[in-house]
Design an enzyme around this catalytic site. Structure first.
Site, mmCIF file in Angstrom:
data_model
loop_
_atom_site.group_PDB
_atom_site.id
_atom_site.type_symbol
_atom_site.label_atom_id
_atom_site.label_comp_id
_atom_site.label_asym_id
_atom_site.label_seq_id
_atom_site.Cartn_x
_atom_site.Cartn_y
_atom_site.Cartn_z
ATOM 1 N N CYS A 72 0.858 -1.193 -0.036
ATOM 2 C CA CYS A 72 0.110 -0.063 -0.120
ATOM 3 C C CYS A 72 1.008 1.357 -0.231
ATOM 4 O O CYS A 72 2.211 1.057 0.339
ATOM 5 C CB CYS A 72 -0.902 -0.003 1.351
ATOM 6 S SG CYS A 72 -2.082 -1.326 1.207
ATOM 7 N N CYS A 115 -2.055 -1.245 7.235
ATOM 8 C CA CYS A 115 -1.313 -0.005 7.363
ATOM 9 C C CYS A 115 -1.636 0.459 8.696
ATOM 10 O O CYS A 115 -0.811 1.415 9.329
ATOM 11 C CB CYS A 115 -1.786 0.754 6.174
ATOM 12 S SG CYS A 115 -1.171 0.491 4.595
ATOM 13 N N CYS A 134 -5.934 0.531 5.063
ATOM 14 C CA CYS A 134 -6.542 -0.837 5.467
ATOM 15 C C CYS A 134 -5.851 -1.203 6.806
ATOM 16 O O CYS A 134 -4.994 -0.508 7.312
ATOM 17 C CB CYS A 134 -5.926 -1.823 4.284
ATOM 18 S SG CYS A 134 -4.059 -2.056 4.464
ATOM 19 N N GLU A 156 0.304 3.796 1.727
ATOM 20 C CA GLU A 156 0.871 4.378 3.347
ATOM 21 C C GLU A 156 2.064 3.623 3.931
ATOM 22 O O GLU A 156 2.951 4.347 4.498
ATOM 23 C CB GLU A 156 -0.247 4.115 4.278
ATOM 24 C CG GLU A 156 -1.854 4.708 3.726
ATOM 25 C CD GLU A 156 -2.707 3.944 2.946
ATOM 26 O OE1 GLU A 156 -1.860 3.205 2.034
ATOM 27 O OE2 GLU A 156 -3.768 3.714 3.183
#
Ligand SMILES: [Zn+2]
Length: 136
Positions: A54, A92, A89, A56
């Site tokens: 991801c 993260c 998510c 992040e």
């Protein structure tokens, strides 16, 4: 101090670098440090979906690779093309909890500029941290 418009524009620019050939779901992220420096991230997919990363986490881990102290992140900004501002998510959120303080700001946008803000502890209350292992 960056304005919300500047944060959005930095995240949107990072989003352009996303490698998302499978989902087509591009995400941009920015982590902003206590000295107002920042590091960007974008999502990076892989044909082996389980190792997709991801935006992040790429921003947080990327800051470590650059020698920055992720415990000095004061804010994480994220943007995606979603009806409402996108949300990190669970994985993260756990990584954010590893490095960022509970009162760190999480600023979420969609590409239209709709924005919501949370404190980290609102996104991941009762998270598992190092003190749960008796280390502190
Ligand atoms: Zn994530």
């Amino acid at each position: 101090m960056l304005s919300n418009e500047e944060k959005l524009n930095i995240a949107l620019k990072a989003r352009l670098n996303a490698y998302a050939p499978y989902s087509k779901f591009k995400v941009g992220a920015v982590v902003i440090f206590d000295d107002d420096s920042y590091v960007v991230g974008c999502n990076t997919e892989c044909a082996s979906f389980g190792i997709t990363q991801c935006a992040e986490r790429n921003a947080i881990y990327g800051s470590i690779c650059l020698g920055k102290d992720p415990r000095k992140i004061k804010e994480l900004v994220c943007v995606a093309d979603t009806p409402k501002p996108t949300s990190p998510c669970g994985a993260c959120r756990q990584v954010m909890a590893e490095f960022m303080s509970k009162d760190s700001l999480i600023t979420l946008f969609n590409i239209k500029g709709d924005m919501v803000q949370y404190k980290l502890e609102e996104l991941i209350p009762y998270c598992f941290v190092d003190s749960d292992m008796g280390n502190n």
